[in-house]
Design a protein around this motif. Structure first.
Motif, PDB file in Angstrom:
ATOM      1  N   VAL A 178       0.833  -1.204   0.000  1.00  0.00           N
ATOM      2  CA  VAL A 178       0.000   0.000   0.000  1.00  0.00           C
ATOM      3  C   VAL A 178       0.869   1.255   0.000  1.00  0.00           C
ATOM      4  O   VAL A 178       0.580   2.230  -0.700  1.00  0.00           O
ATOM      5  N   GLU A 179       1.948   1.223   0.798  1.00  0.00           N
ATOM      6  CA  GLU A 179       2.861   2.373   0.855  1.00  0.00           C
ATOM      7  C   GLU A 179       3.480   2.686  -0.503  1.00  0.00           C
ATOM      8  O   GLU A 179       3.792   3.848  -0.811  1.00  0.00           O
ATOM      9  N   ASP A 180       3.660   1.651  -1.302  1.00  0.00           N
ATOM     10  CA  ASP A 180       4.239   1.850  -2.639  1.00  0.00           C
ATOM     11  C   ASP A 180       3.251   2.441  -3.624  1.00  0.00           C
ATOM     12  O   ASP A 180       3.576   2.614  -4.812  1.00  0.00           O
ATOM     13  N   GLY A 181       2.055   2.752  -3.157  1.00  0.00           N
ATOM     14  CA  GLY A 181       1.071   3.421  -3.998  1.00  0.00           C
ATOM     15  C   GLY A 181       0.181   2.502  -4.810  1.00  0.00           C
ATOM     16  O   GLY A 181      -0.489   2.949  -5.750  1.00  0.00           O
ATOM     17  N   ASN A 182       0.162   1.239  -4.460  1.00  0.00           N
ATOM     18  CA  ASN A 182      -0.684   0.304  -5.200  1.00  0.00           C
ATOM     19  C   ASN A 182      -2.157   0.495  -4.855  1.00  0.00           C
ATOM     20  O   ASN A 182      -2.508   0.938  -3.763  1.00  0.00           O
ATOM     21  N   ASP A 183      -2.980   0.106  -5.799  1.00  0.00           N
ATOM     22  CA  ASP A 183      -4.423   0.303  -5.700  1.00  0.00           C
ATOM     23  C   ASP A 183      -5.045  -0.687  -4.715  1.00  0.00           C
ATOM     24  O   ASP A 183      -4.744  -1.870  -4.752  1.00  0.00           O
ATOM     25  N   LEU A 184      -5.893  -0.194  -3.818  1.00  0.00           N
ATOM     26  CA  LEU A 184      -6.612  -1.047  -2.883  1.00  0.00           C
ATOM     27  C   LEU A 184      -8.109  -0.904  -3.149  1.00  0.00           C
ATOM     28  O   LEU A 184      -8.905  -0.682  -2.246  1.00  0.00           O
ATOM     29  N   SER A 185      -8.446  -1.033  -4.420  1.00  0.00           N
ATOM     30  CA  SER A 185      -9.846  -0.862  -4.826  1.00  0.00           C
ATOM     31  C   SER A 185     -10.634  -2.142  -4.584  1.00  0.00           C
ATOM     32  O   SER A 185     -10.077  -3.208  -4.310  1.00  0.00           O
ATOM     33  N   ARG A 186     -11.940  -2.043  -4.713  1.00  0.00           N
ATOM     34  CA  ARG A 186     -12.806  -3.207  -4.568  1.00  0.00           C
ATOM     35  C   ARG A 186     -12.466  -4.273  -5.604  1.00  0.00           C
ATOM     36  O   ARG A 186     -12.486  -5.463  -5.309  1.00  0.00           O
ATOM     37  N   SER A 187     -12.194  -3.844  -6.824  1.00  0.00           N
ATOM     38  CA  SER A 187     -11.900  -4.816  -7.874  1.00  0.00           C
ATOM     39  C   SER A 187     -10.607  -5.569  -7.579  1.00  0.00           C
ATOM     40  O   SER A 187     -10.503  -6.779  -7.822  1.00  0.00           O
ATOM     41  N   GLU A 188      -9.607  -4.868  -7.016  1.00  0.00           N
ATOM     42  CA  GLU A 188      -8.338  -5.523  -6.673  1.00  0.00           C
ATOM     43  C   GLU A 188      -8.545  -6.527  -5.536  1.00  0.00           C
ATOM     44  O   GLU A 188      -8.042  -7.656  -5.574  1.00  0.00           O
ATOM     45  N   ILE A 189      -9.299  -6.110  -4.532  1.00  0.00           N
ATOM     46  CA  ILE A 189      -9.589  -6.997  -3.401  1.00  0.00           C
ATOM     47  C   ILE A 189     -10.380  -8.212  -3.872  1.00  0.00           C
ATOM     48  O   ILE A 189     -10.085  -9.364  -3.524  1.00  0.00           O
ATOM     49  N   SER A 190     -11.387  -7.935  -4.697  1.00  0.00           N
ATOM     50  CA  SER A 190     -12.232  -9.010  -5.199  1.00  0.00           C
ATOM     51  C   SER A 190     -11.419 -10.018  -6.005  1.00  0.00           C
ATOM     52  O   SER A 190     -11.582 -11.231  -5.868  1.00  0.00           O
ATOM     53  N   GLY A 191     -10.499  -9.500  -6.828  1.00  0.00           N
ATOM     54  CA  GLY A 191      -9.653 -10.374  -7.635  1.00  0.00           C
ATOM     55  C   GLY A 191      -8.753 -11.255  -6.783  1.00  0.00           C
ATOM     56  O   GLY A 191      -8.589 -12.451  -7.052  1.00  0.00           O
ATOM     57  N   ALA A 192      -8.187 -10.663  -5.740  1.00  0.00           N
ATOM     58  CA  ALA A 192      -7.300 -11.431  -4.857  1.00  0.00           C
ATOM     59  C   ALA A 192      -8.070 -12.513  -4.111  1.00  0.00           C
ATOM     60  O   ALA A 192      -7.617 -13.663  -4.021  1.00  0.00           O
ATOM     61  N   MET A 193      -9.249 -12.161  -3.579  1.00  0.00           N
ATOM     62  CA  MET A 193     -10.034 -13.136  -2.851  1.00  0.00           C
ATOM     63  C   MET A 193     -10.507 -14.263  -3.757  1.00  0.00           C
ATOM     64  O   MET A 193     -10.529 -15.439  -3.369  1.00  0.00           O
ATOM     65  N   PHE A 194     -10.861 -13.892  -4.978  1.00  0.00           N
ATOM     66  CA  PHE A 194     -11.276 -14.916  -5.932  1.00  0.00           C
ATOM     67  C   PHE A 194     -10.152 -15.926  -6.182  1.00  0.00           C
ATOM     68  O   PHE A 194     -10.367 -17.144  -6.168  1.00  0.00           O
ATOM     69  N   GLU A 195      -8.950 -15.431  -6.414  1.00  0.00           N
ATOM     70  CA  GLU A 195      -7.825 -16.317  -6.711  1.00  0.00           C
ATOM     71  C   GLU A 195      -7.478 -17.198  -5.514  1.00  0.00           C
ATOM     72  O   GLU A 195      -7.174 -18.388  -5.659  1.00  0.00           O
ATOM     73  N   LEU A 196      -7.512 -16.631  -4.326  1.00  0.00           N
ATOM     74  CA  LEU A 196      -7.205 -17.417  -3.122  1.00  0.00           C
ATOM     75  C   LEU A 196      -8.245 -18.506  -2.892  1.00  0.00           C
ATOM     76  O   LEU A 196      -7.910 -19.641  -2.566  1.00  0.00           O
ATOM     77  N   ARG A 197      -9.514 -18.153  -3.066  1.00  0.00           N
ATOM     78  CA  ARG A 197     -10.570 -19.142  -2.874  1.00  0.00           C
ATOM     79  C   ARG A 197     -10.523 -20.212  -3.964  1.00  0.00           C
ATOM     80  O   ARG A 197     -10.733 -21.386  -3.688  1.00  0.00           O
ATOM     81  N   ARG A 198     -10.246 -19.793  -5.182  1.00  0.00           N
ATOM     82  CA  ARG A 198     -10.202 -20.741  -6.289  1.00  0.00           C
ATOM     83  C   ARG A 198      -9.138 -21.802  -6.053  1.00  0.00           C
ATOM     84  O   ARG A 198      -9.288 -22.958  -6.436  1.00  0.00           O
ATOM     85  N   ARG A 199      -8.067 -21.406  -5.407  1.00  0.00           N
ATOM     86  CA  ARG A 199      -6.979 -22.328  -5.091  1.00  0.00           C
ATOM     87  C   ARG A 199      -7.137 -22.968  -3.711  1.00  0.00           C
ATOM     88  O   ARG A 199      -6.224 -23.628  -3.226  1.00  0.00           O
TER      89      ARG A 199
END
Length: 622
Positions: A178-199
């Motif tokens: 986050v400090e590096d300026g990366n996006d913490l949007s809903r779409s980013e969160i949703s994408g990460a959760m999807f990938e973790l759950r899928r695996r």
């Protein structure tokens, strides 16, 4: 309006001398008023009037005349088994609840097979094993699935979680991200959760969820808290999930949160807890949705089909419209009871209510026609699925392959596979391997596997397991062992499905002791417990041998892994005593202790192993 009660064979109206009906608010209970037979177990009254309980017409004569009584409408689990003596051995995957969230942290469900996978997928459609659907809308579900398919590449947030070795490391990495300026949007969160759950990386998904809750930029809603409940249940158990609910702000402690816990209770077939959660939803005056009722239908389909009518009556009283999933489940239930006429009547009722069968429903119909020996009707349904141009209707190819294999139609399997052979998708390869394996075309299955391996360099364990099952079907022990070694060499995590295929491989080769040894090792793995069906394969083999000692040992290990109070287990264990021709002391007491209600078949088995049963000779001696 609620024409579903017309969807089955009418049970003849009978005198209701011992039956009363009490209407009240919408909580259900299978009453304890009963008669007692010579087994000393309580059984539901055998007579019930259609006038008192019209929904009983859902049941066909395949279930016999036994009915049950609707009491003061709170669900209780006084009988934990099926009246027909039939059980979904693997918490059947035919209708695992395919729920997805349209928002919040659960973006799409995991499409890998769950622990409900078993040999019973023959008679039940293999659906994507979505972990949790927080929407009630079928169209919403399809939209989210399409959205998931269009997503390109894993999110940066997902990569951070995967590369972190511990919670502490993950928190530091996420803070830096986050400090590096990366996006913490809903779409980013949703994408990460999807990938973790899928695996199925639920632990890391929970870590991410806990970190997100502490971020000021992220506002948690009810669905986000529901996601946390789901992850707690999957990683730390139902008790921790229930405790977490008490910590959720009251404003967000709504129906979605509780139904999420209910879905997890159903997933592990915890009948008593599921009924408690359902009653709590009512006690809190939260809305009763089709989702929650469908969860109970799914539960009782696995454990006690007699209670399905309880749920249907509740839905009628509460004016809850059955969803497409409801009808699919009822059609499958009728099909499993080999009540083809009843299955078709449910289908007609569904159409009358304005719902057309979707692909999943059509596949279920086709499979039950096949198992009912009505191949002409199965072919008609399959042609309807194909449509006029199968090339343009490519989405159905994957579903058609295993059904044509069940039909025994090698030509159709080859014809359908040719549609996608030049550029296949993963699911098409997977089902083609399964189809050729069932047709005993091992070389063709191997060609598909090789094609898949070349196109996708890194395959997960389930794709190797598909080929392992082919070798198990065809008793090719050496090739099966080589496949397991290949999986290990390629860094695949050996999970419950692979253990299941490996056990089947040894059993088909006649090596029950080796299969038992493999199962024992599997139960010691931290990654996940063996499937219910895997245990049952071993238990059934020991039962056939009349090996009471080892049958009891497997039964005990099943209990240790949480598989308790199932009719199917007791049925197989009793068969071991019968085949060994030895009495089973205290078995009725064991059944009572586990709240298992004996079916007619189980009563018959008990009589065979009763050490104190009276005979003409014993009466003379007395």
């Amino acid at each position: 309006m609620w024409a579903i009660r017309r969807a089955s064979v009418r049970i003849k109206s009978q005198p209701s001398s011992s039956v009363t009906f009490r209407s009240s608010s919408a909580k259900f209970e299978t009453t304890s008023s009963s008669y007692t037979d010579n087994t000393n177990f309580s059984e539901p009254p055998p007579l019930v009037s259609n006038r008192s309980l019209p929904i009983n017409r859902f049941y066909s004569q395949t279930h016999g005349n036994q009915s049950f009584l609707i009491g003061n409408h709170s669900f209780s689990s006084q009988a934990g088994t099926e009246s027909s003596g039939e059980e979904d051995d693997a918490q059947n995957n035919s209708f695992s609840f395919n729920d997805i969230s349209d928002s919040g942290l659960i973006s799409e469900a995991d499409k890998s097979e769950s622990e409900s996978e078993s040999e019973d997928d023959d008679i039940a459609v293999k659906e994507p094993q979505n972990e949790l659907n927080l929407s009630d809308n079928e169209e919403e579900e399809e939209a989210v699935e399409t959205k998931g398919e269009e997503r390109r590449g894993p999110s940066g947030l997902f990569k951070v979680m995967v590369n972190s070795s511990s919670m502490v490391a993950a928190k530091k990495a996420l803070d830096k991200w986050v400090e590096d300026g990366n996006d913490l949007s809903r779409s980013e969160i949703s994408g990460a959760m999807f990938e973790l759950r899928r695996r199925r990386m639920f632990g890391k998904a929970l870590q991410l969820s806990e970190w997100l809750e502490g971020q000021e930029k992220v506002e948690f809603g009810e669905r986000d808290y529901a996601s946390r409940v789901d992850l707690f249940a999957k990683t730390r158990g139902l008790q921790k999930a229930e405790s977490y609910i008490e910590k959720i702000p009251e404003a967000f402690r709504g129906e979605v949160v509780y139904r999420t816990l209910l879905a997890n209770c159903v997933q592990i077939t915890h009948t008593k807890k599921a009924e408690q959660i359902f009653n709590k939803i009512k006690d809190l005056k939260l809305p009763i949705t089709a989702f929650s009722c469908n969860q109970l239908l799914l539960l009782y389909k696995r454990t006690d089909k007699r209670k399905i009518a309880d749920v249907l009556l509740l839905m009628e009283k509460e004016n809850i419209k059955p969803s497409l999933f409801t009808y699919r489940l009822l059609i499958d239930t009728k099909g499993q009871s080999n009540d083809i006429a009843g299955m078709e009547q449910v289908l007609e009722t569904m159409k009358t209510e304005g719902l057309e069968p979707d692909l999943r429903c059509q596949i279920v119909l086709a499979k039950h026609y096949i198992y009912g020996g009505i191949k002409d009707k199965a072919k008609t349904v399959l042609k309807e699925i194909e449509g006029d141009n199968l090339k343009e209707n490519r989405r159905v190819v994957s579903s058609l392959l295993p059904v044509y294999a069940l039909l025994g139609s090698e030509d159709d399997v080859k014809r359908v596979w040719e549609i996608c052979e030049s550029d296949p998708r993963l699911d098409e390869c997977l089902n083609a391997i399964d189809a050729f394996g069932r047709l005993k075309k091992v070389e063709e299955a191997e060609v598909v596997f090789e094609k898949m391996s070349k196109k996708w360099k890194q395959l997960s364990a389930k794709y190797y397991t598909a080929m392992l099952k082919v070798y198990a079907y065809n008793k090719m022990l050496t090739k099966g062992k080589d496949m397991v070694k290949l999986m290990s060499d390629n860094g695949c995590r050996i999970g419950p499905l692979t253990w299941d295929a490996l056990v089947k491989l040894y059993l088909e080769s006649g090596e029950i002791e080796k299969a038992d040894s493999v199962l024992k090792k599997a139960s010691e793995q931290i990654q996940g417990k063996p499937l219910f069906a895997t245990y049952m394969m071993i238990l059934d083999q020991y039962a056939k041998r009349g090996d009471v000692h080892n049958a009891e040992k497997i039964f005990y290990r099943m209990r240790q892994d949480g598989y308790v109070s199932r009719f199917r287990q007791y049925n197989s264990l009793l068969q071991a005593y019968i085949n060994a021709k030895v009495p089973a002391y205290g078995f009725r007491e064991r059944l009572k202790a586990d709240n298992v209600f004996p079916s007619k078949s189980l009563v018959g088995q008990l009589a065979q192993v009763d050490a104190f049963k009276k005979t003409a000779v014993s009466d003379l001696l007395d």
